[in-house]
Scaffold this active site. Structure first.
Site, mmCIF file in Angstrom:
data_model
loop_
_atom_site.group_PDB
_atom_site.id
_atom_site.type_symbol
_atom_site.label_atom_id
_atom_site.label_comp_id
_atom_site.label_asym_id
_atom_site.label_seq_id
_atom_site.Cartn_x
_atom_site.Cartn_y
_atom_site.Cartn_z
ATOM 1 N N GLU A 295 6.229 2.102 8.588
ATOM 2 C CA GLU A 295 5.654 1.457 7.402
ATOM 3 C C GLU A 295 5.444 0.008 7.798
ATOM 4 O OE1 GLU A 295 5.244 -0.965 4.481
ATOM 5 O OE2 GLU A 295 7.357 -0.478 4.121
ATOM 6 N N CYS A 329 6.057 -5.926 1.321
ATOM 7 C CA CYS A 329 4.830 -5.349 1.862
ATOM 8 C C CYS A 329 3.927 -4.837 0.751
ATOM 9 C CB CYS A 329 5.168 -4.235 2.842
ATOM 10 S SG CYS A 329 6.366 -3.049 2.208
#
Length: 541
Positions: A295, A329
């Site tokens: 990720e 994020c």
């Protein structure tokens, strides 16, 4: 006398309630006391290999980002030889751990969840607040609640996975044996989420793998608390080895080992691409093809339709862009606002920003604290300079690193959707808006989809269901987590499995059974009860 064991069932998981830390509450006073205690000490943070604490003497200081002269820890760094020793320890522990039945492994992490929900909660929250400059709320939803959820839900996901078995015809029995991977998993974890840092090594471990855990040096303080918590819960020595260090000294030997079975990564896109390239270059030397789960970056969007609710939209921008200094994020980083709504949205967002207090997280009235370190501070300062030179800064726009790495929450408006500030990941408390003509809704959706390399999170605000449906269709590949009339942050384990594609990662959905499926290597077993005794078939007669 033999007994027949019943099929084990894990406790039914539910999401851990978030504590409010309201003034006068016992939980608030308890957390404040722990903050004082941890602020008064300097913790020596070792490597842990096979249960042994190793203090190498090669150290890096851990300081509070909001008071960077205050040292609260010293991280002892590994070299290549120590990393190889950790890998050997992992491999030595592998067979016994893999042979343990799944519910025995799950029980360890269920105990870890209960320890964290109780006596370890303040300790891990306070460490996350001090060393990562998270507010009490941000630490609570991360270090406590999300990590508790990961462990409890993952235990149930393992049960579900093992229960997924094939059908069988008469005279035979077909089974799936969910084996762990053959080798070790290299877990490389980020600074910004304590829960992710603990989940990346522990999720593979729950299905029988061993893990070499390399935490971010800037997150090592809370990682060390988490490592001790897992030890107390009963994770055996060598199953998860805790190895602090820089990339070449830890990543080099890990990726070169023929026993690398998987990479579990959260961090920057360039770093992930570099690691993947190294694995690719070494592919012929591995005993098994490594699983690669990552990720990575994001440039997350909020796109508003002219029918959007202005108040809800404004709150989503304020929370989505500025909680934890935008160091998520999933944080809102680019806005697409129709011209008819922009004056009202801008007014409300600027007014909200003016009310946000910035400072030490030990003062619970602060909403904003410092960014993680000097490197991030300098990067954000360069973007602020770019904003002042090439765009319009409506609020914020300054930074002060004299005491802590403080970057003001900043709202920028640009005149082109191709502006660098609309395309590049900043990872700080800076949000950029492009104002589009109301008649250009369809074109704007196409621009949102085509901008930049990322596809992690995004949100659409509209009270027009046709517009919502259109946005969901056009932006189907633009975000792995898509929100309707909500901010693009705050995914909850078991409710919104998290992950994105394109330049944002492999989209293997942490917080669901899909992630655990990546850490097993199924073996099909067919047992025939009455095997044939003649080789001939009927058609031969």
């Amino acid at each position: 006398m033999s007994t027949i064991a019943s099929q084990p069932q894990t406790p039914s998981p539910s999401n851990e309630p978030v504590r409010a830390y309201a003034p006068g509450s016992a939980e608030r006073e308890s957390l404040k006391a722990e903050l004082v205690r941890q602020s008064s000490e300097i913790v020596e943070i070792p490597c842990v290999i096979g249960g042994e604490r190793i203090f190498t003497g090669n150290t890096v200081d851990v300081t509070m980002p909001h008071n960077h002269s205050h040292v609260i820890g010293r991280v002892h760094l590994a070299d290549e030889a120590l990393t190889k020793r950790a890998i050997a320890s992992n491999l030595a522990a592998q067979a016994e751990w893999a042979a343990l039945h799944w519910e025995e492994r799950a029980a360890i992490f269920l105990r870890a969840a209960d320890l964290l929900a109780g006596p370890w909660r303040d300790r891990l929250n306070a460490s996350t607040m001090l060393a990562q400059s998270k507010t009490c709320h941000q630490a609570e939803i991360d270090a406590a609640c999300e990590l508790i959820d990961f462990w409890r839900f993952n235990a149930t996901f393992v049960q579900q996975l093992c229960a997924d078995q094939p059908g069988s015809n008469p005279g035979m029995w077909n089974r799936l044996d969910y084996r762990p991977l053959e080798g070790f998993v290299f877990a490389v974890t980020p600074f910004n989420f304590t829960s992710i840092a603990l989940n990346l090594p522990s999720a593979p471990a729950m299905v029988g793998n061993v893990a070499l855990w390399k935490p971010s040096i800037t997150q090592a303080h809370s990682a060390w608390v988490g490592m001790q918590l897992m030890e107390e819960a009963g994770v055996p020595p060598g199953v998860i080895n805790f190895v602090n260090g820089h990339g070449p000294e830890v990543g080099g030997p890990a990726l070169a080992s023929p026993h690398l079975a998987g990479l579990h990564f959260t961090g920057s896109t360039p770093t992930f691409q570099k690691l993947w390239s190294q694995i690719g270059a070494n592919i012929a030397n591995y005993r098994t093809y490594p699983r690669i789960v990552g990720e990575t970056g994001g440039k997350d969007f909020i796109v508003a339709h002219p029918s959007a609710d202005v108040e809800a939209l404004s709150v989503a921008i304020l929370r989505g862009a500025f909680e934890f200094q935008g160091q998520k994020c999933s944080a809102a980083s680019r806005l697409y606002i129709p011209r008819s709504l922009w004056p009202a949205v801008k007014e409300r967002v600027v007014a909200g920003m003016a009310e946000m207090k910035m400072g030490d997280v030990s003062d619970f009235s602060n909403f904003i604290s410092a960014v993680i370190d000097e490197r991030a501070f300098n990067k954000h300062s360069e973007y602020l300079k770019l904003a002042h030179e090439t765009a319009t800064v409506h609020a914020g726009g300054s930074a002060d690193g004299s005491v802590g790495w403080f970057v003001e929450p900043t709202l920028v408006e640009v005149d082109s959707p191709d502006h660098r500030m609309m395309c590049e990941e900043i990872f700080g408390p800076i949000v950029t808006a492009f104002v589009y003509e109301d008649s250009a809704w369809e074109e704007t959706l196409s621009v949102v989809d085509a901008t930049g390399p990322y596809a992690l999170t995004g949100a659409v605000f509209s009270r027009d269901r046709y517009a919502v449906s259109q946005a969901a269709s056009v932006l189907r590949n633009a975000a792995g987590n898509f929100y309707i009339n909500d901010k693009p942050t705050g995914a909850v384990v078991g409710q919104q499995p998290f992950g994105g594609a394109r330049g944002s990662g492999t989209n293997d959905k942490a917080g669901s059974v899909l992630n655990l499926l990546r850490w097993v290597s199924p073996r099909t077993i067919k047992e025939t009860f009455a095997p044939p005794t003649s080789w001939g078939y009927s058609f031969l007669k």
